[in-house]
Scaffold this active site. Structure first.
Site, PDB file in Angstrom:
ATOM      1  N   GLY A   1     -12.381  46.843  41.462  1.00 10.06           N
ATOM      2  CA  GLY A   1     -12.830  45.395  40.445  1.00 10.06           C
ATOM      3  C   GLY A   1     -13.774  45.107  40.234  1.00 10.06           C
TER       4      GLY A   1
ATOM      5  CB  SER B   1     -10.004  50.702  38.904  1.00  8.22           C
ATOM      6  OG  SER B   1     -10.670  49.694  38.177  1.00  8.22           O
ATOM      7  CE1 TYR B   2     -18.141  48.546  39.209  1.00  8.38           C
ATOM      8  CE2 TYR B   2     -18.466  48.584  41.769  1.00  8.38           C
ATOM      9  CZ  TYR B   2     -18.721  48.822  40.603  1.00  8.38           C
ATOM     10  OH  TYR B   2     -20.115  48.125  40.542  1.00  8.38           O
TER      11      TYR B   2
ATOM     12  CG  ASP C   1      -5.733  53.205  32.495  1.00  8.20           C
ATOM     13  OD1 ASP C   1      -6.248  51.952  32.313  1.00  8.20           O
ATOM     14  OD2 ASP C   1      -6.793  53.742  33.140  1.00  8.20           O
TER      15      ASP C   1
ATOM     16  CG  HIS D   1      -5.977  51.066  35.744  1.00 14.87           C
ATOM     17  ND1 HIS D   1      -6.952  51.810  35.151  1.00 14.87           N
ATOM     18  CD2 HIS D   1      -6.838  49.933  36.901  1.00 14.87           C
ATOM     19  CE1 HIS D   1      -8.645  51.148  36.238  1.00 14.87           C
ATOM     20  NE2 HIS D   1      -8.230  50.172  36.354  1.00 14.87           N
TER      21      HIS D   1
END
Length: 482
Positions: free
Chosen positions: A94, A191-192, A402, A454
């Site tokens: 996030g 991701s994060y 992605d 992603h």
């Protein structure tokens, strides 16, 4: 001959006793309080759930008693021989997005909510609990069902407190499920979670050097996908990837590369103006999977205006709404809508022992309550270097469609590590098809997944399961058709 027969029978008996002991030990030595606590978290069945043979548990683990911070988890034992399988913790990023909403319900978990007038779950044939005992946690507090009784905590969130709370979660989860303490422990995410996973790994690694006996964790390695790792190369890679994939014009590419210096924390006005034009493109196509359809459902959660979190890395791109846009799902781009409907049903929350404090807002994939992020280093590479030197197994993977944290960015980032190549760019196969490519460095393996966005497991579930199976046994992916 008779003596040999007797000895053989004794040997067989000993082996049987060892096997039976191994199977029953996990339950036989647990204290009455621990058994009660586990049973209180046992999920005996969810609305619309197909029948399964593996056990599942869900509930809360307190990570800070003084402030009343508790993280919500959902745990699935492996489909077979759970007593022999490793434990894998999955984290979404996030920051502020749910590992239950994305990881469990749309990527690697056993159950996927479906579009229906009544609660309905489909069984994921490529669930990662085929390879490991699988644990999801919603982190930090304020995400999903996780909560704090100290409202000011939400304004203090950042990488440091998230890693500390996640570490406390793991320690306290093992106290609740001590039968898994001796299992090999791995962490995965995307991701994060390129920040979350290495930072949590570092805390565990450091704690294991001088451990209190009950806090020792049998930590072996981590796996991160399409991961935010380094501000400079992640941002440069996004722009180069967009140009190379015909998303932006030659002129816009020239203007951005001329006006923007991604090695600096702040952008010039000229750079900001050009980046606004770049993000406009991703209002009409999905940044997270360039070739996937978008969801046009009237109630779609994926097409809402993004909620900008200030202070998050990378500091230049985080100023733009488009950078914070939530990802759509894979083959069904509206799948996230079904997840939100399902997890907001009172009967589902009751079955999951969730929302026990009656949180005054609906469950969402990404928290609207987290608006500021206090700390986020520009680069995670120093942590990765430290863990490589410490012998921790590290695999990085990247779905190659992605645009959000593209394969181009990750290749630039890994180049910064300056690692020696052990096995250069090699195709790997899923059956007779090329699944992607891999490169093995001294201390790190990088894998691409062909045609995945992603959220790799959403777009390429079979390849993703193959990836985790090979990672867990530290085996190279097949370089020839199988």
């Amino acid at each position: 001959m008779a003596l040999f027969s007797i000895n053989l029978n004794i040997l067989i008996l000993v082996v049987l006793i060892i096997c039976l002991t191994k199977q029953t030990l996990s339950s036989s030595y647990l204290s009455h309080d621990v058994v009660e606590e586990q049973e209180a978290n046992r999920v005996h069945g969810l609305p619309g759930q197909p029948p399964v043979k593996f056990k599942q548990y869900a509930g809360y683990v307190t990570v800070n008693k003084t402030h009343g911070r508790a993280l919500f988890y959902w745990f699935f034992e492996s489909t077979q021989k759970s007593q022999d399988k490793p434990l894998l913790l999955w984290l979404n990023g996030g920051p502020g997005c749910s590992s239950v909403g994305y990881g469990e319900a749309e990527e690697v978990g056993p159950f996927f909510p479906q579009k229906s007038s009544h609660p309905k779950l489909n069984l994921n044939p490529y669930s990662w609990n085929k390879a490991a005992n699988l644990l999801f946690v919603e982190s930090p507090v304020g995400v999903g069902f996780s909560y704090t009784n100290t409202s000011s905590d939400i304004n203090e969130l950042g990488d440091t407190i998230t890693a500390k709370d996640s570490h406390n979660f793991v320690i306290n989860w093992f106290k609740r499920f001590p039968q898994f303490r001796s299992h090999e422990f791995y962490i995965a995410g995307e991701s994060y979670a390129g920040h979350y996973v290495p930072q949590l790994s570092e805390l565990i690694f450091d704690n294991n050097h001088n451990p209190a006996k009950e806090d020792y964790i049998n930590f072996k390695g981590f796996l991160i996908g399409n991961a935010l790792l380094d501000d400079e190369t992640d941002q440069k890679g996004m722009i180069d990837y967009a140009w190379d994939h015909a998303v932006i014009s030659d002129g816009l590419y020239h203007n951005i590369t001329t006006a923007c210096n991604f090695s600096l924390p702040n952008s010039s006005d000229a750079c900001t103006m050009e980046l606004d034009k770049y993000f406009d493109v991703y209002k009409i196509i999905d940044m997270y999977s360039l070739y996937a359809p978008r969801c046009f459902s009237n109630q779609s959660s994926t097409t809402r205006e993004p909620h900008v979190i200030k202070g998050v890395a990378p500091h230049t791109f985080s100023k733009f709404d488009g950078w914070h846009k939530k990802p759509a799902a894979g083959y069904d781009p509206c799948a996230s809508d079904y997840t939100e409907v399902y997890l907001n049903r009172p009967e589902v929350q009751k079955a999951l022992h969730a929302n026990v404090t009656k949180i005054p807002y609906p469950w969402t994939h990404c928290s609207d309550n987290i608006t500021f992020w206090n700390d986020a280093p520009h680069s995670i590479l120093p942590v990765i270097k430290k863990l490589i030197a410490g012998g921790i197994r590290i695999w990085v993977y990247s779905g190659d469609t992605d645009g959000r944290i593209p394969v181009t960015a990750t290749r630039y980032t890994l180049r910064k590590l300056g690692l020696n190549v052990v096995q250069d760019w090699t195709p790997w196969y899923t059956s007779n098809q090329v699944g992607g490519w891999s490169i093995v460095y001294n201390g790190l393996t990088f894998v691409t997944i062909r045609g995945a966005g992603h959220q790799v497991p959403t777009f390429a579930p079979k390849q993703a399961l193959q990836l985790i199976q090979h990672f867990l046994v530290n085996k190279k992916l097949p370089p020839h058709p199988i």
